[in-house]
Design a protein around this motif. Sequence first.
Motif, mmCIF file in Angstrom:
data_model
loop_
_atom_site.group_PDB
_atom_site.id
_atom_site.type_symbol
_atom_site.label_atom_id
_atom_site.label_comp_id
_atom_site.label_asym_id
_atom_site.label_seq_id
_atom_site.Cartn_x
_atom_site.Cartn_y
_atom_site.Cartn_z
ATOM 1 N N SER A 146 -7.982 24.353 7.239
ATOM 2 C CA SER A 146 -8.728 23.151 7.629
ATOM 3 C C SER A 146 -9.863 23.547 8.561
ATOM 4 O O SER A 146 -9.806 24.576 9.246
ATOM 5 N N SER A 147 -10.903 22.726 8.578
ATOM 6 C CA SER A 147 -12.077 23.006 9.397
ATOM 7 C C SER A 147 -12.732 21.688 9.777
ATOM 8 O O SER A 147 -12.602 20.682 9.065
ATOM 9 N N GLY A 148 -13.428 21.688 10.892
ATOM 10 C CA GLY A 148 -14.094 20.468 11.322
ATOM 11 C C GLY A 148 -15.278 20.757 12.228
ATOM 12 O O GLY A 148 -15.357 21.817 12.862
ATOM 13 N N LEU A 149 -16.215 19.808 12.279
ATOM 14 C CA LEU A 149 -17.419 19.923 13.101
ATOM 15 C C LEU A 149 -17.729 18.569 13.717
ATOM 16 O O LEU A 149 -17.654 17.542 13.046
ATOM 17 N N HIS A 190 -16.650 22.998 16.863
ATOM 18 C CA HIS A 190 -16.110 23.218 15.521
ATOM 19 C C HIS A 190 -14.835 24.044 15.603
ATOM 20 O O HIS A 190 -14.585 24.744 16.597
ATOM 21 N N TYR A 191 -14.007 23.924 14.573
ATOM 22 C CA TYR A 191 -12.756 24.667 14.534
ATOM 23 C C TYR A 191 -12.436 25.070 13.100
ATOM 24 O O TYR A 191 -12.894 24.445 12.137
ATOM 25 N N GLN A 192 -11.642 26.131 12.983
ATOM 26 C CA GLN A 192 -11.086 26.569 11.713
ATOM 27 C C GLN A 192 -9.617 26.915 11.952
ATOM 28 O O GLN A 192 -9.283 27.553 12.970
ATOM 29 N N GLN A 193 -8.768 26.500 11.057
ATOM 30 C CA GLN A 193 -7.336 26.762 11.196
ATOM 31 C C GLN A 193 -6.754 27.210 9.863
ATOM 32 O O GLN A 193 -7.033 26.624 8.820
ATOM 33 N N ALA A 214 -14.761 26.740 18.849
ATOM 34 C CA ALA A 214 -15.975 27.138 19.563
ATOM 35 C C ALA A 214 -16.822 25.910 19.850
ATOM 36 O O ALA A 214 -16.690 24.875 19.185
ATOM 37 N N ASN A 215 -17.661 26.024 20.841
ATOM 38 C CA ASN A 215 -18.573 24.930 21.163
ATOM 39 C C ASN A 215 -19.912 25.477 21.651
ATOM 40 O O ASN A 215 -20.010 26.606 22.135
ATOM 41 N N ASP A 216 -20.923 24.653 21.498
ATOM 42 C CA ASP A 216 -22.281 24.989 21.924
ATOM 43 C C ASP A 216 -22.879 23.740 22.546
ATOM 44 O O ASP A 216 -22.989 22.705 21.891
#
Length: 206
Positions: free
Chosen positions: A13-16, A38-41, A62-64
């Motif tokens: 799964s991934s999200g932004l 955003h994340y990836q799992q 991670a974040n920016d």
Amino acid sequence: YWYPATGRSIAFSSGLQESNYINVSVAGRIQVKDWRNHYQQLRAQLGNVLGGSLFLQGNYTANDAGNSYYLDNMARAKQRQPGAQPPLDYARAMAGARFVDEGDRFDTELQYTTHRGTQHFVTAGAMWRLARPYSGGTYLTDSVNATGTDAPVRIRETGAYIGYDNLSIRNVRLTLVGRYDTHSDLESRVSPKASVSVMTPIQIMT
């Protein structure tokens, strides 16, 4: 999701997310502008492994902070003060008021569960985490050091645990757990636990 065999599954799964708002923090008021997270799992559930079940997962987040900046610093930089230098233009004011947050984090976990009959259950696992916050010196002590390079902040954590549940006595659960944790900035720690739970049947009147 992918199911390679009965009792086994693999999922990704991934999200932004992008945000714009005003935040009040201990560091002051911040205009959050174009902030992205955003994340990836990746996780897997594997049944029938040495008589038990194995669960694994890995996460990356991670974040920016994008073009976020301190509101108070920006306001002071753009105001003309009596007897002071002229106010800064937008680009120079922004450079001095910028809020930087470009951190990321890795997390992994492994957990194994097994049982003997319906009365004895064992769970064991381990985890590892690496956090790499980065602020360019805007709120952390990671600004440029004497050698002209950033002084990175790295936080490492590991942990391992094992637990045993016994249901030999009717309506009673005996639990024994031990956990060991390490931290790159703190002392290692052992955390034992023992508990007895009594479950009282409830009769529902109809």
